[in-house]
Design a protein around this motif. Structure first.
Motif, PDB file in Angstrom:
ATOM      1  N   LEU A  77      81.857  45.408  33.718  1.00 19.32           N
ATOM      2  CA  LEU A  77      82.068  46.379  32.817  1.00 19.32           C
ATOM      3  C   LEU A  77      82.535  48.061  32.726  1.00 19.32           C
ATOM      4  O   LEU A  77      82.709  48.126  31.129  1.00 19.32           O
ATOM      5  N   ARG A  78      82.985  47.874  33.108  1.00 17.86           N
ATOM      6  CA  ARG A  78      83.626  49.710  33.253  1.00 17.86           C
ATOM      7  C   ARG A  78      84.518  49.764  33.902  1.00 17.86           C
ATOM      8  O   ARG A  78      84.463  49.242  35.004  1.00 17.86           O
ATOM      9  N   TYR A 136      74.755  45.522  39.481  1.00 19.37           N
ATOM     10  CA  TYR A 136      76.207  45.447  39.362  1.00 19.37           C
ATOM     11  C   TYR A 136      77.250  45.776  40.643  1.00 19.37           C
ATOM     12  O   TYR A 136      76.277  45.784  41.786  1.00 19.37           O
ATOM     13  N   CYS A 158      72.504  54.629  39.622  1.00 18.25           N
ATOM     14  CA  CYS A 158      72.724  54.956  38.176  1.00 18.25           C
ATOM     15  C   CYS A 158      73.828  55.711  38.977  1.00 18.25           C
ATOM     16  O   CYS A 158      74.554  55.640  37.672  1.00 18.25           O
ATOM     17  N   ILE A 208      70.111  66.441  41.579  1.00 18.14           N
ATOM     18  CA  ILE A 208      69.972  67.239  39.856  1.00 18.14           C
ATOM     19  C   ILE A 208      71.472  68.127  39.704  1.00 18.14           C
ATOM     20  O   ILE A 208      71.849  67.907  38.312  1.00 18.14           O
ATOM     21  N   SER A 233      78.594  58.262  36.930  1.00 11.73           N
ATOM     22  CA  SER A 233      77.497  57.386  36.567  1.00 11.73           C
ATOM     23  C   SER A 233      78.310  56.027  35.889  1.00 11.73           C
ATOM     24  O   SER A 233      79.080  56.185  36.432  1.00 11.73           O
ATOM     25  N   LEU A 234      76.931  54.935  35.676  1.00 15.86           N
ATOM     26  CA  LEU A 234      76.631  54.319  35.712  1.00 15.86           C
ATOM     27  C   LEU A 234      78.263  53.763  34.629  1.00 15.86           C
ATOM     28  O   LEU A 234      78.402  52.933  34.960  1.00 15.86           O
ATOM     29  N   ASP A 235      77.777  54.423  33.574  1.00 20.34           N
ATOM     30  CA  ASP A 235      79.128  54.585  32.687  1.00 20.34           C
ATOM     31  C   ASP A 235      80.216  55.205  32.762  1.00 20.34           C
ATOM     32  O   ASP A 235      80.951  54.712  31.756  1.00 20.34           O
ATOM     33  N   ASN A 252      68.946  54.001  43.596  1.00 20.81           N
ATOM     34  CA  ASN A 252      69.252  53.825  42.471  1.00 20.81           C
ATOM     35  C   ASN A 252      69.904  52.863  41.705  1.00 20.81           C
ATOM     36  O   ASN A 252      69.181  52.291  40.362  1.00 20.81           O
ATOM     37  N   ARG A 298      80.697  58.301  33.294  1.00 20.68           N
ATOM     38  CA  ARG A 298      81.594  60.021  33.138  1.00 20.68           C
ATOM     39  C   ARG A 298      81.978  60.358  34.631  1.00 20.68           C
ATOM     40  O   ARG A 298      80.397  59.574  36.055  1.00 20.68           O
ATOM     41  N   LEU A 311      80.400  62.694  36.551  1.00 23.09           N
ATOM     42  CA  LEU A 311      79.057  63.282  36.491  1.00 23.09           C
ATOM     43  C   LEU A 311      78.888  64.764  37.576  1.00 23.09           C
ATOM     44  O   LEU A 311      79.179  66.078  36.730  1.00 23.09           O
TER      45      LEU A 311
END
Lengths: 449, 590
Positions: free
Chosen positions: A171-172, A147, A191, A253, A208-210, A189, A212, A214
């Motif tokens: 993609l987005r 990506y 993501c 986290i 996020s990858l999509d 990583n 959103r 976070l």
């Protein structure tokens, strides 16, 4: 530790192929490819003009040479020396050129950031991406090469587009909550995408990858904010260096601050070891003699230096930034995680002579290296927790948890190390002078002992 | 003012006294002529007109009147009608009364004078203090006015500063509004510029594209294959869907890995928690057992927690992430932890108190010690000084008058010292000699004892031989057995006693013991019975035990010990006379 002989280079264009076998250097308009083990010249290519940017493709088969003044890009093949490729951006100009992660596409950014042209070497196809934002770091590929995140600016608003590098499918596409987006970076990583605002506002956004959102992090308001951002190789930590001379580490986290590292001018942390470079000038001979000596042996004339462990507390020289200048020289501008994510090296701009090494396991200061001149470049060994740095003189400095050492580069003539680059095996470092380069081989056997 | 008045009063005093003297003068004149005449001769001569030869009765009557006025009933009477002489008794009485009155008056006067003086001094003092206070008042008044002035000035300043502040605030507000307006303007401008730039860029790109430059091209010798070797695919909806799924797969994978890591971490933490709980139980259990008698609640809690533990263990075996089990576990852990904390706090407090006590104990002696040291040092210093002074004096004396006499004196001094030392040595020597003497006596005594013992032994032997001889005779086989039996029993029983006594002898070599240990009156003394012997044995062991066990009762036991040798000597006697004893018994048997 051994040193190779000195080679010529220009524009600091000297890169090792990703597979670690070859060394490509540019000398004016010539591209020289050497075998790294023997340093024998394998190939010699001639470009149309002085090369301003050079880059290996990910499969180490092709080399891209960009000539920004002419708006030209030339690609050379290592396997087929006869093969050639030339991309001309024409009058629209060229400010940046880079490989796509697959090594079959070239992304050219035109002048004024009008667009990004994606050239395919497979199909000769060309595609455009409009409205790229001109900023600190507006484009980033994920580590796995899948990506690409691109910062865009439309209608005075910031957007981020995520492309699939395979076929440049969008993609987005989402708007970010930034006033003036300054940069973006994928987590190792692939993501999480960290996006930060310009220095006028302290704001770090995590997507996020999509697409959103976070988390959003802001340490303070009404003051100059983020200066540098860096992910740890394990994707566990996000280090944010800011203009308030602090580094804040976020966890992966909750995306909250775990710890805050300050850079005080007086170090009285008893857990930290402070190494100070001490110069020992050799007995000065008369001027005539020294002039004579310059050609004979430069090492004789140059000052000797070594690290000494300073008793605490230690005062680090601080340069006050000029208040009426833009981009004040203050704050943490360099953040570098070691390959095992154990250590973090930082540099505070108003204490340019000092490098701070933090232990992320103990969450405390591990060492401070103070030098006689400003640090130019720092780089971690890709294999071991070993830090190499240079300060623009003829010495190479190395730090590891075991200790600290400064090595004189025994090159003829004046060789001032401006920048350096580790080989991926960690066995050698490429030292770049103003128009020369030199390889430094680490004593691997001794290291393993 | 006060002083002036006081002097005035002093000035008046003598006059008053003189007047009083004057009034008294006639009576005095009559009775104490020698005393008063030289004093008041002048006044007498002046006022001689009071009583003449002619007016005696008148004067008498006058005096009587006067006396009556003074409250005296005595009346002076003329002895004769002519009145040339007076009756002595009433006159004398009157005189005495008058004198008494006078004396009293004088006393009162004196007292009053004193009082006046006192009052005057207090007045003076009060006046002085008054004036001082007045001065102070004045000063404070002045100060007050000064302070008032400064306050006024400060208030003025405050007023001006407040006005300044107000203006500054206004300015700040103004500036802030200006800044805000500028910022908005700037942002507006920036946006406008940006839009313009965007428009220009658009225009430029369109123009550049419209020009259809030939130069803008890619020139590749022969196009390459894809790096992954696949052929490129058409852009279709399917492809985009696959992209989406790829992305979600990646995301899922990431979440999976992170979840796995979290689970691992969680498990680790749980393990740690369990272990901690177990250890806490382990730590708390013995303490609670010890205190369970005192606090019933604790023990109940303990039981409860034990039950919980058992329940938790079973539940956790069933399901690790069970909500209920976790809650219970947490609760129990919390309880345990509270207890532990309380315990630790208590311990801390105790240790703190102890520390304080210790520190107190330590510090006080230290201080006193230091004081003592200081005192001693001073003493030493003083002594040194003293010695030094003496030395100097001696030297001076030697230097100034070094004659034979002083030399002899000095020599004497030294010899005296020497003599003293020798005497001391002599004393020591004497003591040693005495010690030796004592030892010798002891030795001789011991020799004598040995001789006696030897004699006793000899006698014993003779007796035994006699016995043996008698036993050789063919009758009474049985008797021999019995006698040997009794002998052995007795010898066994007496053996520890002997040993003990020897130990005693080793332990305490007191002279009293040596005298006691001689077994001379054994034969004359009555034979102890076996029961007595046993009792004494018991007593002995008891006393020895007590002596070993506690040192506090050492004195007691030692006093008892003094008596022991007596018992022992009594005991030892039978050992010596054992054969006789048995012999007697044998006789009884036969």
């Amino acid at each position: 530790m051994n040193f190779s002989e000195v080679f010529k280079q220009s524009n600091h264009l000297c890169k090792v192929s990703p597979d670690g076998k070859y060394l490509a250097t540019c000398v004016q308009y010539r591209l020289v490819v050497r075998d790294l083990s023997t340093l024998q010249i394998l190939q010699l290519y001639t470009c149309l003009d002085q090369v301003s940017h050079m880059e290996w493709s990910s499969d180490s088969l092709f080399i891209l040479c960009a000539m920004y003044k002419r708006g030209l890009v030339q690609v050379w093949s290592l396997e087929q020396p006869d093969w050639h490729c030339k991309i001309d951006e024409g009058s629209i100009g060229l400010v940046s050129s880079r490989w796509s992660p697959d090594g079959r596409h070239i992304l050219n950014t035109t002048e004024f950031h009008l667009r990004i042209t994606v050239w395919s070497l497979c199909t000769k196809a060309v595609s455009y991406i409009k409205y790229p934002k001109a900023c600190q770091k507006g484009i980033d590929f994920s580590r796995d090469g899948c990506y690409m995140a691109l910062a865009e600016r439309r209608d005075c608003k910031d957007y981020v587009s995520i492309f699939v590098c395979d076929d440049w499918h969008l993609l987005r596409h989402f708007e970010t909550e930034t006033q003036d987006l300054a940069g973006l970076e994928w987590s190792p990583n692939g993501c999480v995408l960290a996006v930060w605002d310009s220095c006028l506002e302290y704001k770090v956004l995590l997507y996020s990858l999509d697409g959103r959102l976070l988390s959003t992090y802001s340490a303070y308001e009404w003051s100059l904010g983020v200066k540098s951002v860096s992910w740890s190789p394990s994707s566990q930590f996000l280090a944010i260096g800011s203009y308030d001379e602090k580094v804040r580490i976020l966890n992966h986290i909750t995306w909250k601050k775990i710890v805050q590292f300050e850079h005080p001018a007086t170090i009285d942390n008893t857990k930290a070891i402070v190494y100070k470079e001490v110069e020992r000038r050799p007995a000065m001979v008369s001027d005539e003699l020294s002039l004579h000596n310059i050609t004979m042996s430069p090492t004789l004339l140059s000052t000797q230096s070594k690290y000494e462990i300073c008793p605490l507390p230690v005062h680090i020289p601080v340069v006050k930034p000029e208040p009426d200048r833009a981009n004040p020289k203050i704050g943490v501008s360099v953040l570098a995680f070691s390959s095992d994510s154990r250590y973090l090296a930082t540099k505070n701009d108003n204490m340019a002579t000092a490098i701070w090494v933090w232990d992320l396991q103990k969450m405390s200061l591990a060492a401070v290296l103070e030098h006689t001149s400003a640090v130019r470049c720092i780089m971690w060994d890709p294999r071991r927790p070993r830090l190499a740095l240079c300060t623009g003189n003829s010495k190479l400095y190395l730090w590891s948890p075991g200790g600290c050492v400064s090595v004189q580069v025994p090159a003829e003539g004046s060789f001032h190390v401006q920048s350096l680059n580790w080989h991926w095996s960690g066995d050698s470092v490429i030292l770049l002078g103003k128009d020369q380069l030199c390889l430094c081989y680490m004593d691997t056997d001794h290291e393993e002992e | 003012m006060g002083e002036w008045r006081a002097t005035n009063a002093y000035m008046e005093d003598p006059e008053i006294s003189s007047i009083s003297h004057v009034t008294m003068s006639p009576s005095r004149h009559n009775h104490v002529p020698v005393y008063s005449l030289p004093l008041f001769r002048s006044s007498y001569s002046v006022m001689s007109a009071f009583c003449t030869e002619d007016n005696v009765p008148q004067s008498i009557s006058y005096l009587n009147q006067e006396l009556a006025v003074l409250g005296l009933s005595m009346c002076i009477e003329a002895s004769s009608s002519e009145g040339a002489s007076l009756k002595a008794v009433p006159v004398l009485n009157a005189m005495h009364e008058l004198l008494q009155i006078h004396k009293r008056n004088m006393c009162a006067l004196e007292e009053m004078e004193k009082e006046q003086l006192k009052k005057l001094s207090t007045l003076e003092h009060i006046q002085i203090s008054n004036s001082r206070l007045k001065d102070q008042l004045e000063l404070s008044m002045r100060e007050k006015s000064g302070l008032h002035e400064t306050e006024r000035q400060l208030q003025l300043k405050i007023k001006t500063l407040q006005s300044c502040l107000k203006t500054e605030k206004e300015e700040v507000q103004k500036l802030q509004s200006i800044i805000a307006s500028r910022a908005s303007q700037y942002s507006h401008d920036a946006k406008r510029k940006e839009r313009e730039a965007a428009k220009l860029k658009e225009r430029l790109s369109r123009l550049l594209i419209d020009r259809k430059e030939k130069k803008l091209a890619i020139d590749v010798l022969n196009s390459l294959g894809r790096s992954d070797g696949k052929r490129s695919m058409w852009k279709t909806a399917k492809l985009s869907a696959s992209h989406e799924s790829e992305m979600y797969k990646a995301l899922l994978g990431d979440y999976e890995t992170s979840r796995k890591a979290l689970i691992l971490e969680n498990a680790e933490l749980k393990k740690v928690l369990q272990q901690m709980k177990k250890e806490m139980m382990h730590i708390l259990a013995p303490r609670q057992q010890s205190t369970s008698g005192a606090a019933a609640d604790d023990s109940q809690e303990q039981v409860e927690s034990d039950e919980e533990k058992a329940g938790n263990a079973s539940r956790e075996a069933l399901d690790h992430s069970c909500e209920l089990a976790r809650e219970q576990l947490l609760n129990s852990i919390r309880q345990q932890w509270r207890k532990l904390r309380n315990h630790v706090e208590k311990l801390d407090q105790a240790s703190q108190v102890q520390n304080q006590m210790e520190s107190n104990k330590e510090t006080i002696p230290l201080e006193t010690h230091e004081d003592e040291m200081e005192r001693m040092r001073q003493e030493v210093q003083q002594c040194r000084e003293f010695i030094h002074a003496q030395q100097q004096l001696l030297q001076q004396q030697l230097n100034t008058s070094f004659d034979d006499e002083t030399a002899a004196l000095l020599n004497d001094c030294y010899t005296l010292e020497e003599k003293e030392r020798l005497k001391e040595e002599w004393k020591l020597f004497e003591e040693q000699k005495k010690n030796f003497e004592k030892e010798r006596k002891n030795f001789t005594e011991a020799a004598i004892r040995l001789g006696r013992e030897k004699m006793a032994f000899e006698e014993d032997r003779v007796a035994w031989l006699k016995n043996h001889f008698l036993n050789i005779t063919p009758f009474t086989n049985r008797r021999r057995y019995s006698s040997s039996d009794g002998q052995s029993a007795l010898s066994v029983r007496s053996e520890p006693e002997v040993r003990m006594s020897s130990a005693k002898a080793k332990r305490s070599k007191s002279p009293t013991y040596t005298t006691f240990s001689t077994p001379k009156p054994s034969r004359s003394s009555p034979m102890p019975s076996t029961t007595e012997l046993y009792r004494t044995l018991c007593l002995l062991s008891d006393s020895s035990c007590s002596k070993h066990s506690n040192r506090g009762r050492w004195l007691e036991t030692s006093t008892v010990e003094d008596g022991h040798p007596q018992i022992k000597s009594n005991l030892q006697a039978p050992t010596d006379e054992m054969s006789i004893f048995t012999f007697g018994e044998d006789h009884n048997l036969t």
